[in-house]
Design a protein around this motif. Sequence first.
Motif, PDB file in Angstrom:
ATOM      1  N   THR A  72       0.831  -1.204   0.000  1.00 45.18           N
ATOM      2  CA  THR A  72       0.000   0.000   0.000  1.00 45.18           C
ATOM      3  C   THR A  72       0.864   1.252   0.000  1.00 45.18           C
ATOM      4  N   TYR A  73       0.481   2.202  -0.877  1.00 41.56           N
ATOM      5  CA  TYR A  73       1.110   3.517  -0.936  1.00 41.56           C
ATOM      6  C   TYR A  73       0.085   4.566  -0.522  1.00 41.56           C
ATOM      7  N   THR A  74       0.531   5.573   0.216  1.00 42.31           N
ATOM      8  CA  THR A  74      -0.279   6.757   0.506  1.00 42.31           C
ATOM      9  C   THR A  74       0.267   7.907  -0.314  1.00 42.31           C
ATOM     10  N   VAL A  75      -0.579   8.436  -1.208  1.00 42.30           N
ATOM     11  CA  VAL A  75      -0.130   9.462  -2.149  1.00 42.30           C
ATOM     12  C   VAL A  75      -1.087  10.639  -2.125  1.00 42.30           C
ATOM     13  N   VAL A  76      -0.622  11.762  -2.684  1.00 42.00           N
ATOM     14  CA  VAL A  76      -1.438  12.973  -2.808  1.00 42.00           C
ATOM     15  C   VAL A  76      -1.358  13.443  -4.258  1.00 42.00           C
ATOM     16  N   PRO A  77      -2.493  13.540  -4.974  1.00 42.10           N
ATOM     17  CA  PRO A  77      -2.456  14.075  -6.343  1.00 42.10           C
ATOM     18  C   PRO A  77      -2.007  15.531  -6.328  1.00 42.10           C
ATOM     19  N   THR A  78      -1.111  15.876  -7.232  1.00 48.45           N
ATOM     20  CA  THR A  78      -0.591  17.244  -7.295  1.00 48.45           C
ATOM     21  C   THR A  78      -1.110  18.030  -8.483  1.00 48.45           C
ATOM     22  N   SER A  79      -1.780  17.375  -9.404  1.00 46.55           N
ATOM     23  CA  SER A  79      -2.314  18.075 -10.571  1.00 46.55           C
ATOM     24  C   SER A  79      -3.656  17.474 -10.950  1.00 46.55           C
ATOM     25  N   GLU A  80      -4.511  18.310 -11.538  1.00 50.84           N
ATOM     26  CA  GLU A  80      -5.839  17.836 -11.913  1.00 50.84           C
ATOM     27  C   GLU A  80      -5.796  17.157 -13.274  1.00 50.84           C
ATOM     28  N   GLY A  81      -6.871  16.443 -13.561  1.00 54.44           N
ATOM     29  CA  GLY A  81      -6.958  15.686 -14.804  1.00 54.44           C
ATOM     30  C   GLY A  81      -7.051  14.205 -14.512  1.00 54.44           C
ATOM     31  N   THR A  82      -6.881  13.393 -15.531  1.00 58.63           N
ATOM     32  CA  THR A  82      -6.910  11.942 -15.382  1.00 58.63           C
ATOM     33  C   THR A  82      -5.482  11.438 -15.212  1.00 58.63           C
ATOM     34  N   LEU A  83      -5.179  10.952 -13.997  1.00 59.65           N
ATOM     35  CA  LEU A  83      -3.842  10.467 -13.691  1.00 59.65           C
ATOM     36  C   LEU A  83      -3.816   8.946 -13.749  1.00 59.65           C
ATOM     37  N   LYS A  84      -2.690   8.427 -14.193  1.00 62.01           N
ATOM     38  CA  LYS A  84      -2.550   6.984 -14.361  1.00 62.01           C
ATOM     39  C   LYS A  84      -1.765   6.392 -13.208  1.00 62.01           C
ATOM     40  N   VAL A  85      -2.334   5.344 -12.598  1.00 66.57           N
ATOM     41  CA  VAL A  85      -1.642   4.608 -11.545  1.00 66.57           C
ATOM     42  C   VAL A  85      -0.739   3.584 -12.223  1.00 66.57           C
ATOM     43  N   PRO A  86       0.562   3.581 -11.904  1.00 66.92           N
ATOM     44  CA  PRO A  86       1.484   2.694 -12.620  1.00 66.92           C
ATOM     45  C   PRO A  86       1.259   1.229 -12.278  1.00 66.92           C
ATOM     46  N   ALA A 144       7.821 -13.694 -13.283  1.00 66.34           N
ATOM     47  CA  ALA A 144       7.331 -12.333 -13.069  1.00 66.34           C
ATOM     48  C   ALA A 144       5.820 -12.282 -13.278  1.00 66.34           C
ATOM     49  N   VAL A 145       5.138 -11.623 -12.349  1.00 63.77           N
ATOM     50  CA  VAL A 145       3.691 -11.410 -12.445  1.00 63.77           C
ATOM     51  C   VAL A 145       3.450  -9.905 -12.400  1.00 63.77           C
ATOM     52  N   LYS A 146       2.747  -9.383 -13.412  1.00 66.26           N
ATOM     53  CA  LYS A 146       2.549  -7.944 -13.540  1.00 66.26           C
ATOM     54  C   LYS A 146       1.082  -7.587 -13.348  1.00 66.26           C
ATOM     55  N   SER A 147       0.856  -6.475 -12.687  1.00 62.82           N
ATOM     56  CA  SER A 147      -0.517  -5.993 -12.477  1.00 62.82           C
ATOM     57  C   SER A 147      -0.946  -5.115 -13.637  1.00 62.82           C
ATOM     58  N   GLY A 148      -2.200  -4.757 -13.654  1.00 58.28           N
ATOM     59  CA  GLY A 148      -2.695  -3.783 -14.607  1.00 58.28           C
ATOM     60  C   GLY A 148      -2.498  -2.378 -14.078  1.00 58.28           C
ATOM     61  N   THR A 149      -3.030  -1.415 -14.785  1.00 54.90           N
ATOM     62  CA  THR A 149      -2.983  -0.017 -14.357  1.00 54.90           C
ATOM     63  C   THR A 149      -4.394   0.439 -13.992  1.00 54.90           C
ATOM     64  N   ALA A 150      -4.477   1.634 -13.420  1.00 57.54           N
ATOM     65  CA  ALA A 150      -5.775   2.214 -13.066  1.00 57.54           C
ATOM     66  C   ALA A 150      -5.727   3.702 -13.350  1.00 57.54           C
ATOM     67  N   SER A 151      -6.899   4.289 -13.517  1.00 56.84           N
ATOM     68  CA  SER A 151      -7.009   5.726 -13.787  1.00 56.84           C
ATOM     69  C   SER A 151      -7.798   6.392 -12.673  1.00 56.84           C
ATOM     70  N   ILE A 152      -7.358   7.581 -12.288  1.00 61.29           N
ATOM     71  CA  ILE A 152      -8.028   8.361 -11.241  1.00 61.29           C
ATOM     72  C   ILE A 152      -8.370   9.725 -11.820  1.00 61.29           C
ATOM     73  N   GLU A 153      -9.629  10.098 -11.733  1.00 61.32           N
ATOM     74  CA  GLU A 153     -10.051  11.430 -12.155  1.00 61.32           C
ATOM     75  C   GLU A 153      -9.791  12.399 -11.003  1.00 61.32           C
ATOM     76  N   VAL A 154      -8.887  13.325 -11.202  1.00 63.76           N
ATOM     77  CA  VAL A 154      -8.495  14.265 -10.149  1.00 63.76           C
ATOM     78  C   VAL A 154      -9.151  15.609 -10.433  1.00 63.76           C
ATOM     79  N   LEU A 155      -9.972  16.064  -9.486  1.00 67.80           N
ATOM     80  CA  LEU A 155     -10.654  17.346  -9.599  1.00 67.80           C
ATOM     81  C   LEU A 155      -9.817  18.431  -8.943  1.00 67.80           C
ATOM     82  N   PRO A 156     -10.015  19.696  -9.354  1.00 65.97           N
ATOM     83  CA  PRO A 156      -9.317  20.791  -8.657  1.00 65.97           C
ATOM     84  C   PRO A 156      -9.753  20.852  -7.201  1.00 65.97           C
ATOM     85  N   ALA A 157      -8.889  21.380  -6.359  1.00 64.45           N
ATOM     86  CA  ALA A 157      -9.245  21.543  -4.949  1.00 64.45           C
ATOM     87  C   ALA A 157     -10.385  22.543  -4.824  1.00 64.45           C
TER      88      ALA A 157
END
Length: 609
Positions: free
Chosen positions: A90-104, A114-127
Amino acid sequence: MKRAYTIFVLLFLVLSTVCGQVTLKVQAPSQAEVGQRIRISYIANTSDVEDFQVGDFAGFNVLYGPSTSRSSSFSMTNGRTTQSSTVTFTYTVVPTSEGTLKVPAATIQVGGKAVKSGTASIEVLPASQQQSQQPSGSQQRGNARQQQGASESGQISGKELYMTVTANRQKIYEQEAVMLTYKLFTLVNIQQISGEMPQIDGCHVQEMDRSTQLSLKYERVNGRNYGTAIWKQYVLFPQKTGKVKIPSITFDTQVEVQNHNMDPFDIFFGGGSLSQVVRKQISTPAIEIEVLPLPQPKPDNFSGAVGKFSISATLTPEQVNANDAATLRLVVSGQGNMKLMKAPTIRFPQDFEVYDPKENNKTTNTPTGSKGNITYDYVIVPRHGGKFTIPPVEFCYFDPEKAKYNTVRTDSFSLAVAKAKGHPVAYTREQEDLNVLSNDIRFIKLGKLESQEADDFFGTTAYWLTYALLFAAFVIAFLWLRHRQKQNPNSWSVKGRKAGKVASRRLKQASKLMREKNDAAFYDEVMRALLGYAGDKLSLPTNELNKDNVISKLTERGVEASVVEAFIAVLSDCEFARYAPSSDANLTKEKIYQQASDVITRMNASMKS
């Protein structure tokens, strides 16, 4: 033997872990705000992870991570042993910019592979504006802090909590579906919300099924990020033309806000709470919908259906004996006002006995009306032999998109009917009408009617004595039942006479509980005194004892409207005071106690007058 069994179980667990398919999944919220703390987790369905690598969190400020947690479970069912284990990074993160950010994506090593995960997208709204004005340390506390700060004064404004109503169409035809959507916007922590669509004159209303759990989604409105959710959706079918007004709906809400007047020392020693529950009403605006009349003239075979439909039919069997049954199944499919339309008319041959159709409704509510199909099963019994034709079944409906009537029809059906079994000779139509029909109708015997002599019992002494005994028995039974009713303490007449005394005893008990500072029991006893008095006076059983029934019965008995309003107000105050106690609790209880005593006295006087 035990050692062998233990070795077998351990070997099975190892093999199931190694041979099972290893997966790595990523979990992240779908939405967030700039500056809001969020958690991103990578979950592997095995604990034998040798290495963990993750890509760059572009657009995020990583506060800390990865933190690792492991879990495992072991179960045995019907002698079969299963084990599952997981490891979570688990990571605790803070989005620093708005838009659609990609989780690596992340990668783990398991057994040299090797086993690889998928990615995810987060819609980041302005504060939010309120949040962006705070210092950076407070800014990172996220939306939870923002929602609490919205109501620090304890007063909730219409900009912090409100509800809107929208119609998916503003102009429709009569009987055409229109959907109303009630949407909640909130910056505060709502504990409870209630409110229902009232009856609308000239409209049939169906509530949309919302079996899924209500969840908030962020939407940015006027520089602030609101938690939004679709609260209710209704489908309306107007039954009249012209302007149809959808009235305003008032919703009762309970909101948890911070209690800044509470002394921290009182909280530490169990004397209070950092939060309190306040009650607020929010109302939706009234809207109007224009309803157009259906084009004239309407076809004679118009079914009343508005929408788009198709029709099909089957006849089983196609060969029967006379007096045996056959079934004509008619299926109407489509979308529209299916629950309001009439069943199609079928012109059966005159010699058929037809039973009322059995209807099977398989429809669901949608924004454009009911969707699915309705099946009509007609059981028919031909009474004579021969070959019969059932003409095509027509179904006429109005298509609002094309603004015209449309008729769909089935094929015609042929039914071959053999003569009923047990008829060795041919009969004419008139003879068959009088002959055996399933052994229930036979020929009427012809000839001169003979009457029996009248009975000599009428007018005799025995005749009048019998009447006298029956009358005496009726009087005795009537008097006995009245006596039993007076002796029965549960009869409504007795309960009505004793209602005041019972309510007085309950109020005395409530007064004792008030002196003992037993708040919850006090409010319960006051409510029992009020509802019990109303139930006994109005002859309402316990399962029908609610506010709506009490209001209706009191109005029928001619009780003044002010008395009814006072009665409901005391009940509401009791409910609210119990779950949202104020700081001046003793004064509230004394006031409620006095109001309850006064309203019972006023009700008693009003019902006697």
